[in-house]
Design a protein around this motif. Structure first.
Motif, short mmCIF file in Angstrom:
data_model
loop_
_atom_site.label_atom_id
_atom_site.label_comp_id
_atom_site.label_asym_id
_atom_site.label_seq_id
_atom_site.Cartn_x
_atom_site.Cartn_y
_atom_site.Cartn_z
N VAL A 1 59.62 -39.64 -26.92
CA VAL A 1 60.32 -40.71 -26.20
C VAL A 1 60.86 -40.07 -24.92
O VAL A 1 61.80 -39.27 -24.96
CB VAL A 1 61.46 -41.33 -27.04
CG1 VAL A 1 62.22 -42.37 -26.22
CG2 VAL A 1 60.90 -41.95 -28.31
N LYS B 1 67.91 -43.35 -32.24
CA LYS B 1 67.07 -43.62 -33.42
C LYS B 1 65.59 -43.49 -33.07
O LYS B 1 64.81 -42.88 -33.82
CB LYS B 1 67.38 -45.04 -33.90
CG LYS B 1 66.70 -45.46 -35.15
CD LYS B 1 67.17 -46.88 -35.49
CE LYS B 1 66.69 -47.35 -36.82
NZ LYS B 1 67.18 -48.70 -37.13
N MET B 2 65.20 -44.01 -31.92
CA MET B 2 63.81 -43.95 -31.49
C MET B 2 63.39 -42.52 -31.18
O MET B 2 62.27 -42.11 -31.49
CB MET B 2 63.59 -44.85 -30.28
CG MET B 2 63.76 -46.33 -30.57
SD MET B 2 62.52 -46.94 -31.73
CE MET B 2 61.07 -46.75 -30.72
N LYS B 3 64.29 -41.76 -30.58
CA LYS B 3 63.97 -40.37 -30.26
C LYS B 3 63.73 -39.57 -31.54
O LYS B 3 62.80 -38.77 -31.64
CB LYS B 3 65.08 -39.74 -29.42
CG LYS B 3 64.73 -38.36 -28.95
CD LYS B 3 65.66 -37.84 -27.92
CE LYS B 3 65.21 -36.43 -27.55
NZ LYS B 3 65.70 -35.98 -26.33
N GLY C 1 60.43 -40.67 -33.06
CA GLY C 1 59.35 -40.12 -32.25
C GLY C 1 59.11 -38.64 -32.53
O GLY C 1 57.97 -38.18 -32.59
N PRO D 1 61.71 -50.63 -34.38
CA PRO D 1 61.03 -49.33 -34.24
C PRO D 1 59.65 -49.29 -34.87
O PRO D 1 58.74 -48.64 -34.36
CB PRO D 1 61.98 -48.34 -34.93
CG PRO D 1 63.32 -49.01 -34.86
CD PRO D 1 63.04 -50.49 -34.97
N LEU E 1 60.71 -46.47 -23.31
CA LEU E 1 61.31 -47.73 -23.74
C LEU E 1 61.91 -48.43 -22.53
O LEU E 1 62.37 -47.78 -21.60
CB LEU E 1 62.42 -47.46 -24.75
CG LEU E 1 62.11 -46.49 -25.89
CD1 LEU E 1 63.37 -46.19 -26.69
CD2 LEU E 1 61.03 -47.06 -26.77
N HIS F 1 64.43 -44.29 -21.56
CA HIS F 1 64.75 -45.68 -21.86
C HIS F 1 65.30 -46.23 -20.57
O HIS F 1 66.30 -45.74 -20.05
CB HIS F 1 65.76 -45.77 -23.00
CG HIS F 1 66.05 -47.18 -23.42
ND1 HIS F 1 66.73 -47.46 -24.58
CD2 HIS F 1 65.78 -48.38 -22.85
CE1 HIS F 1 66.85 -48.78 -24.72
NE2 HIS F 1 66.28 -49.35 -23.67
N LEU G 1 70.05 -47.28 -30.44
CA LEU G 1 68.61 -47.49 -30.59
C LEU G 1 67.82 -46.33 -29.97
O LEU G 1 66.85 -45.85 -30.56
CB LEU G 1 68.18 -48.81 -29.95
CG LEU G 1 66.67 -49.04 -29.93
CD1 LEU G 1 66.13 -49.27 -31.35
CD2 LEU G 1 66.31 -50.19 -29.02
N THR G 2 68.25 -45.89 -28.81
CA THR G 2 67.55 -44.80 -28.13
C THR G 2 67.57 -43.53 -28.97
O THR G 2 66.54 -42.86 -29.12
CB THR G 2 68.18 -44.55 -26.75
OG1 THR G 2 68.17 -45.77 -26.01
CG2 THR G 2 67.42 -43.49 -25.97
N ILE H 1 57.19 -50.79 -32.46
CA ILE H 1 57.02 -49.91 -31.29
C ILE H 1 56.09 -48.75 -31.63
O ILE H 1 55.13 -48.46 -30.91
CB ILE H 1 58.38 -49.42 -30.78
CG1 ILE H 1 59.17 -50.62 -30.20
CG2 ILE H 1 58.22 -48.30 -29.76
CD1 ILE H 1 60.62 -50.36 -29.96
N PHE H 2 56.36 -48.10 -32.77
CA PHE H 2 55.55 -46.93 -33.11
C PHE H 2 54.17 -47.29 -33.65
O PHE H 2 53.23 -46.52 -33.47
CB PHE H 2 56.30 -45.98 -34.03
CG PHE H 2 57.31 -45.16 -33.27
CD1 PHE H 2 56.91 -44.18 -32.38
CD2 PHE H 2 58.66 -45.40 -33.42
CE1 PHE H 2 57.83 -43.44 -31.65
CE2 PHE H 2 59.60 -44.65 -32.70
CZ PHE H 2 59.18 -43.68 -31.81
#
Length: 155
Positions: A135, A123-125, A128, A85, A102, A138, A120-121, A88-89
């Motif tokens: 986000v 966590k990323m959201k 973000g 992450p 993603l 994905h 992961l999705t 990515i960020f």
């Protein structure tokens, strides 16, 4: 004898951020659906790797959801790849992206997201939301089809 109160001088690097695209704004593809996303990704995915090893890529989007760049985060093995992450960020922030999509491929051809993909999705959201980089989706790619978390209500 030197005084402990003396100031020590340090050399530090000055950081400058800039962005200059070689693609005119009018020529950048606009993402309005998962189909648009799949079209852009398919154009830039290496056909020799999509059924061989997992890769993780991120579409970086401006406020109008036009693609300002594609960042290849990692290339892994036949069964997994790392999607850090932070990497990515940092790419999204350096590009001044307002949103990201993603994506990764499943060399097996199976479009079903794994629990690791789902975790992961989420966590990323969350990350973000904190960083104000939305986000949007994905997407899991195979050589023949794709799966969209947004279309399936998992985002």
């Amino acid at each position: 004898m030197e005084s402990t109160n003396e100031k020590t001088l340090f050399e530090v690097a000055e950081i400058q951020l800039s962005y200059k695209s070689k693609v005119k704004a009018s020529l950048r593809p606009k993402i309005t659906s998962s189909r648009d996303c799949e079209s852009v990704l398919r154009k830039y995915w290496d056909d020799d790797k999509i059924e061989f090893v997992e890769q993780f890529k991120v579409l970086l989007l401006n406020r109008a959801h036009k693609v300002i760049g594609i960042y290849e985060v990692s290339t892994g093995t036949t069964t997994h790849t790392v999607a850090d992450p932070r990497l990515i960020f940092v790419a999204a922030i350096k590009a001044n992206a307002c949103a990201v999509i993603l994506s990764h491929n499943h060399p097996s051809g199976n479009l079903t997201p794994s629990q690791a993909d789902i975790d992961l999705t989420k966590k990323m959201k969350e990350a973000g939301r904190f960083l104000e980089v939305q986000v949007l989706d994905h997407v899991i790619m195979t050589s023949e089809a794709y799966y969209s978390f947004a279309d399936e209500g998992l985002l």
